[in-house]
Design a protein around this motif. Sequence first.
Motif, PDB file in Angstrom:
ATOM      1  N   ARG A  42      83.398   3.783  73.694  1.00 40.86           N
ATOM      2  CA  ARG A  42      82.215   3.774  74.764  1.00 40.86           C
ATOM      3  C   ARG A  42      81.456   2.358  73.546  1.00 40.86           C
ATOM      4  O   ARG A  42      81.736   2.320  72.871  1.00 40.86           O
ATOM      5  N   TRP A  43      80.253   1.505  75.207  1.00 38.79           N
ATOM      6  CA  TRP A  43      79.624   0.879  74.318  1.00 38.79           C
ATOM      7  C   TRP A  43      78.283   0.550  75.033  1.00 38.79           C
ATOM      8  O   TRP A  43      78.205   1.154  76.094  1.00 38.79           O
ATOM      9  N   GLY A  44      77.827  -0.039  74.314  1.00 38.77           N
ATOM     10  CA  GLY A  44      75.851  -0.367  74.800  1.00 38.77           C
ATOM     11  C   GLY A  44      75.203  -1.203  74.710  1.00 38.77           C
ATOM     12  O   GLY A  44      75.112  -2.069  73.622  1.00 38.77           O
ATOM     13  N   PRO A  80      72.324   8.615  78.308  1.00 44.87           N
ATOM     14  CA  PRO A  80      73.402   9.278  77.021  1.00 44.87           C
ATOM     15  C   PRO A  80      72.916  10.156  76.848  1.00 44.87           C
ATOM     16  O   PRO A  80      71.036  10.975  77.317  1.00 44.87           O
ATOM     17  N   CYS A  99      71.344   4.581  72.911  1.00 40.61           N
ATOM     18  CA  CYS A  99      71.875   3.543  73.902  1.00 40.61           C
ATOM     19  C   CYS A  99      71.917   3.975  75.388  1.00 40.61           C
ATOM     20  O   CYS A  99      71.933   4.549  75.547  1.00 40.61           O
ATOM     21  N   LEU A 121      74.505   2.647  77.965  1.00 46.99           N
ATOM     22  CA  LEU A 121      76.479   2.414  77.628  1.00 46.99           C
ATOM     23  C   LEU A 121      76.693   1.639  79.413  1.00 46.99           C
ATOM     24  O   LEU A 121      76.204   2.388  80.327  1.00 46.99           O
ATOM     25  N   GLY A 137      81.266   3.170  79.551  1.00 46.01           N
ATOM     26  CA  GLY A 137      81.386   2.569  78.591  1.00 46.01           C
ATOM     27  C   GLY A 137      83.662   2.098  78.742  1.00 46.01           C
ATOM     28  O   GLY A 137      84.203   1.551  78.704  1.00 46.01           O
ATOM     29  N   MET A 167      74.826   6.845  69.488  1.00 41.18           N
ATOM     30  CA  MET A 167      74.727   6.276  70.637  1.00 41.18           C
ATOM     31  C   MET A 167      73.552   7.178  71.968  1.00 41.18           C
ATOM     32  O   MET A 167      73.564   6.013  72.615  1.00 41.18           O
TER      33      MET A 167
END
Length: 216
Positions: A173-175, A215, A118, A120, A193, A115
């Motif tokens: 969360r995402w990215g 991040p 990334c 995000l 995210g 993570m």
Amino acid sequence: MANAADLNEYIQYLEDQANFMVINGHTWGEPYVIGGQHLSLTPSNYETVIHNREHGRGGYSNGQTYEEAAKQYCERLFDAGATQLYAYDCSGLGMYFWQNVKHEYPGDMNANGMMGKCNLYKETPQRGWWVFHVNNGRATHIGYMVDNTHVIEAKGRRYGVTKSVFRRSAWDRWGIPKILEGVIPAPGDPRPGTTQSHYYQNYIFYPGGGYFFPPH
């Protein structure tokens, strides 16, 4: 840095792990074993290898241990004719490709470390993005978007590597992995995210509006 051909190869690799074998009309992926990163399992070694990785790690509410579940999953594939399996855990599924095949990272990382690699965003994740379960600000699980609607993940001992429809409610969360910045188009508004952005520190004002939370 990775390129578009690497991204396509990576997506195909993920699809291959999630679509290892069809048994009675049901698709089975490669198995999940903790710490697995293309971990070789055969009919002659899987019991010992899984015991060494999973023994004493706990189990499910029905009393089945993680060790038993991982062995049972492999046995189902061996009974159906498989002679060679490769096991993964959630981060190992991605790290095997990017660390060992493409050499984009010098060492192994868990989901939280990934993570941190990334950028995000709040927008719905797209092909090539990484998605995360987060607890107390730390990523505890990772999945990989293989198109704009499906995620592949090493889900667990009972499930192996799976492909399913992405649902926002199932992830935190995402990215975009930084190694794929420029290959994957980034949204115009880089913010977290999800609404769990309070876990981030060092807020930076983003000239396009809002805030960017780097991040960890």
